[in-house]
Design a protein around this motif. Structure first.
Motif, mmCIF file in Angstrom:
data_model
loop_
_atom_site.group_PDB
_atom_site.id
_atom_site.type_symbol
_atom_site.label_atom_id
_atom_site.label_comp_id
_atom_site.label_asym_id
_atom_site.label_seq_id
_atom_site.Cartn_x
_atom_site.Cartn_y
_atom_site.Cartn_z
ATOM 1 N N LEU A 35 83.022 6.790 111.672
ATOM 2 C CA LEU A 35 83.066 6.239 112.796
ATOM 3 C C LEU A 35 84.495 6.724 113.334
ATOM 4 O O LEU A 35 84.639 7.187 114.492
ATOM 5 N N ARG A 36 85.370 6.516 112.647
ATOM 6 C CA ARG A 36 86.729 6.991 112.735
ATOM 7 C C ARG A 36 86.807 8.422 113.343
ATOM 8 O O ARG A 36 87.416 8.851 114.282
ATOM 9 N N GLU A 37 86.091 9.242 112.362
ATOM 10 C CA GLU A 37 86.181 10.709 112.746
ATOM 11 C C GLU A 37 85.148 11.071 113.791
ATOM 12 O O GLU A 37 85.716 11.962 114.764
ATOM 13 N N LEU A 38 84.351 10.496 114.307
ATOM 14 C CA LEU A 38 83.495 10.576 115.417
ATOM 15 C C LEU A 38 84.235 10.211 116.625
ATOM 16 O O LEU A 38 84.189 10.800 117.625
ATOM 17 N N THR A 39 85.014 9.171 116.349
ATOM 18 C CA THR A 39 85.809 8.806 117.781
ATOM 19 C C THR A 39 86.761 9.981 118.001
ATOM 20 O O THR A 39 87.138 10.336 119.146
ATOM 21 N N ALA A 40 87.442 10.363 116.981
ATOM 22 C CA ALA A 40 88.562 11.515 117.046
ATOM 23 C C ALA A 40 87.871 12.731 117.559
ATOM 24 O O ALA A 40 88.314 13.319 118.543
ATOM 25 N N PHE A 45 86.760 16.309 122.241
ATOM 26 C CA PHE A 45 85.942 17.071 123.272
ATOM 27 C C PHE A 45 86.190 16.711 124.645
ATOM 28 O O PHE A 45 86.082 17.487 125.488
ATOM 29 N N SER A 46 86.750 15.501 124.742
ATOM 30 C CA SER A 46 86.944 15.100 126.130
ATOM 31 C C SER A 46 88.234 15.833 126.732
ATOM 32 O O SER A 46 88.239 16.238 127.764
#
Length: 101
Positions: A35-40, A45-46
């Motif tokens: 989840l932390r890696e997905l957030t990063a 990407f943003s």
């Protein structure tokens, strides 16, 4: 607290529950890590999309205060310039009438 749980399970001799508990803890930690890696990743990407938008604004002249149009001065009305476009769309060496000769 976890040491007390482990000691209690070992004293009772229930190793299957201990293994299940350790698996659940490991799976939860892995889930939090993902989840932390997905957030990063979403943040990166943003930032990438924002930089692309900034580049598009820069290339279109909006950031310098002057709007640059891509061929807008060539075709002021809806009816001008179609001859050039039709010439480009027609394959070379073909007959417009469809006779093929």
């Amino acid at each position: 607290m976890s040491a007390e749980i482990v000691r209690s399970v070992i004293e009772r001799g229930d190793l299957a529950h201990l293994a299940l508990f350790l698996w659940a803890v490991a799976a939860s930690l892995l889930g939090l890590l993902l989840l932390r890696e997905l957030t990063a990743s979403n943040r990166r990407f943003s930032e990438f999309v924002q930089e692309l938008a900034r580049l598009n604004r820069l290339l279109s002249g909006q950031e310098t205060g002057r709007a640059r149009s891509w061929g807008g001065d060539r075709c002021d009305s809806a009816h001008e310039g179609h001859e050039d476009r039709d010439q480009l769309l027609r394959p070379s060496g073909s007959d417009v009438s469809g006779n093929g000769g």
